[in-house]
Design an enzyme around this catalytic site. Sequence first.
Site, PDB file in Angstrom:
ATOM      1  N   HIS A  65     -21.944  -6.868  78.528  1.00 25.74           N
ATOM      2  CA  HIS A  65     -22.299  -6.157  77.952  1.00 25.74           C
ATOM      3  C   HIS A  65     -23.560  -5.529  78.775  1.00 25.74           C
ATOM      4  CE1 HIS A  65     -23.302  -4.716  74.083  1.00 25.74           C
ATOM      5  NE2 HIS A  65     -25.188  -5.289  74.019  1.00 25.74           N
TER       6      HIS A  65
ATOM      7  N   GLY B  13     -33.541  -9.747  63.399  1.00 27.95           N
ATOM      8  CA  GLY B  13     -33.552 -10.743  62.620  1.00 27.95           C
ATOM      9  C   GLY B  13     -33.543 -10.715  60.327  1.00 27.95           C
TER      10      GLY B  13
ATOM     11  N   GLY C 196     -37.096 -10.050  63.561  1.00 27.89           N
ATOM     12  CA  GLY C 196     -37.642  -8.193  63.694  1.00 27.89           C
ATOM     13  C   GLY C 196     -36.775  -7.487  63.171  1.00 27.89           C
TER      14      GLY C 196
ATOM     15  N   ASP D 208     -40.502 -16.880  63.403  1.00 29.25           N
ATOM     16  CA  ASP D 208     -41.082 -15.678  64.773  1.00 29.25           C
ATOM     17  C   ASP D 208     -42.560 -15.776  64.788  1.00 29.25           C
ATOM     18  OD1 ASP D 208     -42.219 -12.741  65.753  1.00 29.25           O
ATOM     19  OD2 ASP D 208     -40.276 -12.325  64.768  1.00 29.25           O
TER      20      ASP D 208
ATOM     21  N   ASN E 209     -38.476 -12.631  78.627  1.00 32.37           N
ATOM     22  CA  ASN E 209     -37.754 -12.817  77.947  1.00 32.37           C
ATOM     23  C   ASN E 209     -37.216 -13.870  77.922  1.00 32.37           C
ATOM     24  OD1 ASN E 209     -37.383 -10.831  76.085  1.00 32.37           O
ATOM     25  ND2 ASN E 209     -36.670  -9.414  76.886  1.00 32.37           N
TER      26      ASN E 209
ATOM     27  N   GLY F  29     -35.985 -15.202  65.760  1.00 33.07           N
ATOM     28  CA  GLY F  29     -36.633 -14.348  65.948  1.00 33.07           C
ATOM     29  C   GLY F  29     -36.420 -12.709  64.525  1.00 33.07           C
TER      30      GLY F  29
HETATM   31  N1  APR Z   1     -40.088 -17.695  69.554  1.00 34.20           N
HETATM   32  C1  APR Z   1     -39.834 -16.285  67.757  1.00 34.20           C
HETATM   33  N2  APR Z   1     -39.740 -15.467  68.283  1.00 34.20           N
HETATM   34  C2  APR Z   1     -40.462 -14.255  68.745  1.00 34.20           C
HETATM   35  C3  APR Z   1     -40.627 -14.851  70.427  1.00 34.20           C
HETATM   36  C4  APR Z   1     -40.108 -16.795  70.020  1.00 34.20           C
HETATM   37  N3  APR Z   1     -40.882 -17.531  71.269  1.00 34.20           N
HETATM   38  N4  APR Z   1     -40.692 -13.871  70.983  1.00 34.20           N
HETATM   39  C5  APR Z   1     -40.576 -12.936  70.295  1.00 34.20           C
HETATM   40  N5  APR Z   1     -40.654 -12.889  69.143  1.00 34.20           N
HETATM   41  C6  APR Z   1     -40.211 -11.958  67.854  1.00 34.20           C
HETATM   42  C7  APR Z   1     -40.769 -11.116  68.081  1.00 34.20           C
HETATM   43  O1  APR Z   1     -42.237 -11.922  67.341  1.00 34.20           O
HETATM   44  C8  APR Z   1     -39.969  -9.952  67.126  1.00 34.20           C
HETATM   45  O2  APR Z   1     -40.248 -10.199  65.793  1.00 34.20           O
HETATM   46  O3  APR Z   1     -38.189 -11.141  68.068  1.00 34.20           O
HETATM   47  C9  APR Z   1     -38.531 -10.430  67.805  1.00 34.20           C
HETATM   48  C10 APR Z   1     -37.906 -10.075  68.045  1.00 34.20           C
HETATM   49  O4  APR Z   1     -37.711  -8.693  67.067  1.00 34.20           O
HETATM   50  P1  APR Z   1     -37.643  -6.516  67.174  1.00 34.20           P
HETATM   51  O5  APR Z   1     -38.532  -6.730  68.659  1.00 34.20           O
HETATM   52  O6  APR Z   1     -37.642  -6.066  66.182  1.00 34.20           O
HETATM   53  O7  APR Z   1     -35.853  -6.746  68.093  1.00 34.20           O
HETATM   54  P2  APR Z   1     -34.945  -6.482  67.544  1.00 34.20           P
HETATM   55  O8  APR Z   1     -34.478  -4.637  67.539  1.00 34.20           O
HETATM   56  O9  APR Z   1     -34.096  -7.763  66.928  1.00 34.20           O
HETATM   57  O10 APR Z   1     -33.922  -7.060  68.620  1.00 34.20           O
HETATM   58  C11 APR Z   1     -33.895  -8.303  69.276  1.00 34.20           C
HETATM   59  O11 APR Z   1     -32.137  -8.513  69.847  1.00 34.20           O
HETATM   60  O12 APR Z   1     -30.281  -6.591  70.060  1.00 34.20           O
HETATM   61  C12 APR Z   1     -31.291  -7.389  71.139  1.00 34.20           C
HETATM   62  O13 APR Z   1     -32.114  -5.717  72.252  1.00 34.20           O
HETATM   63  C13 APR Z   1     -32.647  -6.432  71.856  1.00 34.20           C
HETATM   64  O14 APR Z   1     -33.227  -7.933  72.146  1.00 34.20           O
HETATM   65  C14 APR Z   1     -33.345  -6.784  71.049  1.00 34.20           C
HETATM   66  C15 APR Z   1     -32.780  -8.303  70.747  1.00 34.20           C
END
Ligand code: APR
Length: 318
Positions: free
Chosen positions: A182, A14, A11, A34, A102, A9
Amino acid sequence: MLNKIGLIGGGMIGGVLAQEVVSRRLARTVALVDIKPPDLAKGKCLDIAEGTPHIGSDVDYVAGKEFNVLDGCDLVINTAGVPRSVRPDGTFPTREELLKINLKITDDVSEGIRTFCKDALIVSIANPLDAIVYTLYRNLKPERNKILGMAGALDGARYRYFVAKAANVSVSNVQAMVLGGHGDTMVPIRSCCRIAGMPVTSFISEEELSSIEDRTRKAGGEVVGLLGSGSAFVSPAWSALSMVEAIAYDKQEIIPSCVLCQGEYGIDNLFVGVPTILGRNGMEKIIELDLTSEESAALQHSVSAVKTTCGEVDKMKG
Ligand code: APR
């Protein structure tokens, strides 16, 4: 220093993780995967890499949309998931729908870990934290020292920050611990809260402490409300990195983590936030504290909430 840290991930969280692993030189190589097109992971890593001459870091990177970038990682941090956001038709997914999505993502993540780095230590951040950690465990069945959820490190940091501000002292003077799930049922452990070794109640009134504890329980939502979109991302990343540094440098540091309890605190086979010693093997030991009767009752209440969540996972996954 580890050989290779994998980030699943790329995002908001990450991205901070990738930047910090490179600037803190926690591994020789950072891997970022990602699925987001055209190639979010590669873009984020290239951006960081092009800045490295300014910080003198030679940490290498490998990034892409496929899990093969994780090949040979010693440790992975999981942030893959989708947040609760409005759909194109203007509706919001229900809690169950979101959990289902999820869990499916977590199945993909599990498959990636199993195929490319099955022995890696896992630190998971993605929400709902307790359900995702449990699903990773269900899918991969790693030894229990190898899978940790990041929750108490963040909840504890929030508690410490609020206490430091109220007492007008440095954050480094404040020790505090938040245990349990949490979510709303998390348990700030007042009996463990100290300011430079002195009881916190010598600095802050019981009333103010109660309101700090309440704010701690709702701290994630407070940030979400202010940001307008997305959720906290720097503090969760730094919290996970404290855990990773404890592991990478074999610090044997006490940090509360969400781990599989097998009898500790009377908890039977459930992932719950408890004080752990972290070192090169991941979770080296669970520490069983003497809690007050109120704290024990609050922990048991939180445990039942986690049990319900895990029951939902079992039902969805069959
Ligand atoms: N494989 C790889 N990456 C993935 C997949 C997958 N199957 N599905 C989703 N992603 C990536 C998305 O493309 C996105 O870039 O996971 C990333 C999540 O990033 P954000 O949406 O920016 O979320 P973020 O704020 O980083 O939080 C991530 O941590 O604290 C928790 O609640 C929050 O569950 C969330 C996680």
